[in-house]
Enzyme design. Structure first.
Site, PDB file in Angstrom:
ATOM      1  CE  LYS A   6      -4.290  -1.934   2.104  1.00 39.95           C
ATOM      2  NZ  LYS A   6      -5.182  -1.807   2.992  1.00 39.95           N
ATOM      3  CB  ALA A  48      -4.718  -0.569   7.250  1.00 37.04           C
TER       4      ALA A  48
END
Length: 247
Positions: A65, A132
């Site tokens: 990510k 996250a």
């Protein structure tokens, strides 16, 4: 044929493939497919794109990510502020791939969290500091909720689990797990805090959705806390990704 997919490693189970495959089938969306692309090293991305010229969009999961950012041509505002991407739109620009990164985790988290919030949810403990967690912190800032990050190893602007005092748990009524703790198959793991100090005013939110009730959520629920898993967030971020890809 239009192809969409998920990059990450490992990809032992995937909500995204099941969700989109069923969506294409149920909604009669022909000539669309969703595939899994388990790449251990993000350096494999350019080859993946050249070998799959029908790719129109990618979801991105652990551990890419953040490290995918250097391969993107553009970021939307949220992804830029968060510094993490979980959705990529792939367009053709003068015969070359043009990649724009988005963070639909933030959208999914915000939309699933907001209905649960009460006036006493002014401060949050965020367990973990990965990609996250970056999306979670972005949303909390938007919602004017102060947050304190809790980690296992010392990093800047975070405290260790051992530093979570009764006073901190008393004032931080929102508890958010962004780590893989409790995720199948390691279902017996959980953020190590004193659960006896949690009460009915606490809201425990776990980004993990497999199992649906992690040990973290079960321990919080036993103390009377409100609990929420990451499944609705997952659905909402997937719907947002589909809207982006079809914009």
């Amino acid at each position: 044929m239009k192809t969409y997919g998920l990059i990450g490693y490992p990809l032992s189970h995937s909500f995204s493939k099941k969700y989109f495959t069923e969506k294409f089938l149920n909604e009669g969306i022909a000539d669309h497919q969703y595939e899994l692309f388990p790449i251990e090293d993000i350096k494999a991305l350019p080859n993946l794109l050249s070998e799959n010229p029908t790719l129109k969009g990618l979801n991105v999961t652990i551990p890419h990510k953040v490290n995918v950012l250097c391969y993107l041509n553009e970021l939307d505002e949220a992804a830029e502020k968060i510094g993490a991407v979980n959705c990529i739109a792939i367009k053709d620009f003068e015969g070359e791939n043009y990649l724009k990164g988005y963070n639909t985790d933030a959208y999914g988290f915000e939309e699933s969290l907001k209905p649960l919030l009460s006036n006493h949810h002014k401060k949050a403990l965020v367990f973990g500091d990965g990609g996250a967690a970056k999306a979670v912190k972005y949303v909390l800032e938007k919602l004017n909720i102060q947050c304190q990050v809790v980690v296992r190893k010392t990093v800047q602007n975070a405290i260790l689990y051992a530093d979570v005092t009764p006073e901190i748990l008393a004032t931080h009524k929102l508890l958010i797990n962004t780590t893989p703790l409790g995720m199948s198959p390691n279902v017996d793991t959980f953020p190590e805090i004193d659960y006896s100090l949690i009460g009915k005013d606490h809201l425990a939110y776990d980004l993990v959705y497999n199992p649906l009730e992690t040990t973290f959520l079960a321990k919080a629920a036993q103390q009377g806390a409100q609990i929420k898993n990451g499944l609705e967030m997952l659905y909402k971020q997937a719907e947002k990704a589909w809207a982006i890809w079809n914009n």
